[in-house]
Design a protein around this motif. Structure first.
Motif, PDB file in Angstrom:
ATOM      1  N   SER A  75     -16.834  26.773   1.389  1.00 37.02           N
ATOM      2  CA  SER A  75     -16.144  25.457   1.197  1.00 37.02           C
ATOM      3  C   SER A  75     -15.296  25.262   2.464  1.00 37.02           C
ATOM      4  N   VAL A  76     -15.297  23.612   2.459  1.00 37.46           N
ATOM      5  CA  VAL A  76     -14.885  22.432   4.183  1.00 37.46           C
ATOM      6  C   VAL A  76     -13.401  22.246   3.233  1.00 37.46           C
ATOM      7  N   VAL A  77     -12.815  22.107   4.757  1.00 37.87           N
ATOM      8  CA  VAL A  77     -11.910  20.671   4.688  1.00 37.87           C
ATOM      9  C   VAL A  77     -11.975  19.355   5.624  1.00 37.87           C
ATOM     10  N   VAL A  78     -12.506  18.296   4.249  1.00 38.55           N
ATOM     11  CA  VAL A  78     -12.852  16.744   4.480  1.00 38.55           C
ATOM     12  C   VAL A  78     -11.791  16.251   4.668  1.00 38.55           C
ATOM     13  N   ARG A  79     -11.000  16.021   6.331  1.00 39.30           N
ATOM     14  CA  ARG A  79      -9.660  15.005   6.032  1.00 39.30           C
ATOM     15  C   ARG A  79     -10.407  13.582   6.934  1.00 39.30           C
ATOM     16  N   THR A  80      -9.625  12.993   6.364  1.00 44.57           N
ATOM     17  CA  THR A  80     -10.240  11.517   7.441  1.00 44.57           C
ATOM     18  C   THR A  80      -8.833  10.732   7.561  1.00 44.57           C
ATOM     19  N   VAL A  81      -8.008   9.491   8.856  1.00 47.17           N
ATOM     20  CA  VAL A  81      -6.888   9.506   9.150  1.00 47.17           C
ATOM     21  C   VAL A  81      -6.979   7.936   9.633  1.00 47.17           C
ATOM     22  N   PRO A  82      -6.626   6.966   9.565  1.00 47.14           N
ATOM     23  CA  PRO A  82      -7.042   5.330  10.155  1.00 47.14           C
ATOM     24  C   PRO A  82      -6.327   6.014  11.711  1.00 47.14           C
ATOM     25  N   HIS A  83      -7.073   4.822  12.006  1.00 44.15           N
ATOM     26  CA  HIS A  83      -6.570   4.761  13.552  1.00 44.15           C
ATOM     27  C   HIS A  83      -6.177   3.909  14.296  1.00 44.15           C
ATOM     28  N   SER A  84      -6.459   2.771  13.848  1.00 43.80           N
ATOM     29  CA  SER A  84      -5.530   0.992  13.737  1.00 43.80           C
ATOM     30  C   SER A  84      -6.621  -0.040  13.217  1.00 43.80           C
ATOM     31  N   MET A  85      -5.787  -0.703  13.480  1.00 39.73           N
ATOM     32  CA  MET A  85      -6.407  -2.709  12.782  1.00 39.73           C
ATOM     33  C   MET A  85      -5.768  -3.136  13.649  1.00 39.73           C
ATOM     34  N   ASP A  86      -7.011  -4.350  13.653  1.00 35.42           N
ATOM     35  CA  ASP A  86      -6.770  -5.543  14.363  1.00 35.42           C
ATOM     36  C   ASP A  86      -7.606  -6.665  13.666  1.00 35.42           C
ATOM     37  N   ARG A  87      -6.414  -7.055  13.119  1.00 33.44           N
ATOM     38  CA  ARG A  87      -7.008  -8.868  12.386  1.00 33.44           C
ATOM     39  C   ARG A  87      -7.876  -8.178  11.440  1.00 33.44           C
ATOM     40  N   TYR A  88      -9.384  -8.680  11.483  1.00 30.11           N
ATOM     41  CA  TYR A  88      -9.875  -8.058  10.073  1.00 30.11           C
ATOM     42  C   TYR A  88     -11.054  -7.113  10.197  1.00 30.11           C
ATOM     43  N   TYR A  89     -10.442  -6.424  11.173  1.00 30.71           N
ATOM     44  CA  TYR A  89     -11.137  -4.859  11.590  1.00 30.71           C
ATOM     45  C   TYR A  89     -10.550  -4.083  11.061  1.00 30.71           C
ATOM     46  N   ALA A  90     -10.814  -2.508  10.491  1.00 32.50           N
ATOM     47  CA  ALA A  90      -9.907  -1.363  10.716  1.00 32.50           C
ATOM     48  C   ALA A  90     -10.841  -0.205  11.395  1.00 32.50           C
ATOM     49  N   TYR A  91     -10.518   1.017  12.278  1.00 30.65           N
ATOM     50  CA  TYR A  91     -11.315   2.172  12.345  1.00 30.65           C
ATOM     51  C   TYR A  91     -10.122   3.085  12.213  1.00 30.65           C
ATOM     52  N   ARG A  92     -11.471   4.305  11.697  1.00 32.59           N
ATOM     53  CA  ARG A  92     -10.716   5.312  11.194  1.00 32.59           C
ATOM     54  C   ARG A  92     -11.535   6.700  11.161  1.00 32.59           C
ATOM     55  N   CYS A  93     -11.487   7.641  11.385  1.00 37.48           N
ATOM     56  CA  CYS A  93     -11.428   8.597  11.586  1.00 37.48           C
ATOM     57  C   CYS A  93     -11.890  10.107  10.689  1.00 37.48           C
TER      58      CYS A  93
END
Length: 245
Positions: A75-93
């Motif tokens: 069993s593992v824990v999978v996590r996501t969090v948004p990093h930033s957004m800029d104009r049309y683009y989004a960055y996510r970890c």
């Protein structure tokens, strides 16, 4: 503003394994795709909205670093969090943690918001910043590996896009491209540990498209480097780089 964190517990199933009884890289990516979809639903962009096809997040890049692949039934824990957004683009970890709390997989990603009917980018509005908890004044992008085109081809595979390769938007799922790349990996390398994957999606492919996947490999000091190219006729679809130890 605090970014929205979404996490879920996943248990590694038999159908997600490689021949070493550990989760495959494609299964890891499936976890990431699932958790980001869960967060999208969490912020109010549910199935009823997505099925209308008004807009969608289109993946442009993955940068995945694997310290350890989880074992069968782990069993593992999978996590996501948004990093930033800029104009049309989004960055996510993304992260995967084992039950001891150790981080065993990390990933960065870049996305673009598009109008699905016009197939054009859409500027990210303030509502998205608010829903995902992203500061409207923070636009710092994540950094990604520059991937040149392979100069030669050690291995080449030709295939046709199948129905099972498609996602809910009707084009090839981002994981399918990685599965196609794995088809070009020689057996003596395939049995090694894939510790790093960088992939850039340039153009889409759809059902019945004829696809060519070419790869070249070279030994470096501490790993084997793979350079990969996916095309449809002469149209470049995807570039990728892998590291194997």
């Amino acid at each position: 503003m605090k970014p929205l964190v979404t996490e879920e517990v996943y248990r590694v199933r038999y159908y997600e394994l490689k021949n070493d009884w550990k989760a495959s890289i494609s299964s890891i990516m499936d976890y990431f795709n699932d958790i980001v979809t869960l967060q999208t639903v969490q912020v109010g962009h549910g199935v009823d909205v997505m099925s209308k096809g008004e807009y969608a997040w289109l993946l442009l890049r993955w940068e995945i670093r694997v310290d350890r692949y989880p074992d069968y039934m782990e069993s593992v824990v999978v996590r996501t969090v948004p990093h930033s957004m800029d104009r049309y683009y989004a960055y996510r970890c993304f992260e995967i943690h084992d039950t001891s709390g150790a981080c065993i997989v990390e990933a960065d990603s870049q996305w673009i918001l598009i109008d699905q009917k016009k197939r054009r980018p859409v500027r990210i509005g303030e509502e998205f910043y608010r829903r995902y908890g992203v500061d409207t004044d923070f636009h710092q992008p994540l950094s990604f590996t520059k991937i040149p085109e392979p100069e030669a081809a050690d291995m080449e595979v030709s295939l046709r896009v199948r129905q099972s390769d498609l996602d809910t938007n009707g084009h090839s799922n981002n994981v399918s491209y990685v599965k196609w790349i794995i088809e070009t990996v020689p057996r003596e390398i395939e049995n090694k540990h894939l510790q790093r994957l960088a992939i850039r999606y340039i153009h889409e492919s759809r059902r019945d498209d004829e696809i060519a996947v070419t790869s070249t490999f070279r030994k470096c000091n501490n790993f084997v480097e793979g350079m990969h190219r996916i095309s449809n006729d002469e149209r470049l679809l995807t570039l990728a780089r892998t590291e194997w130890i």
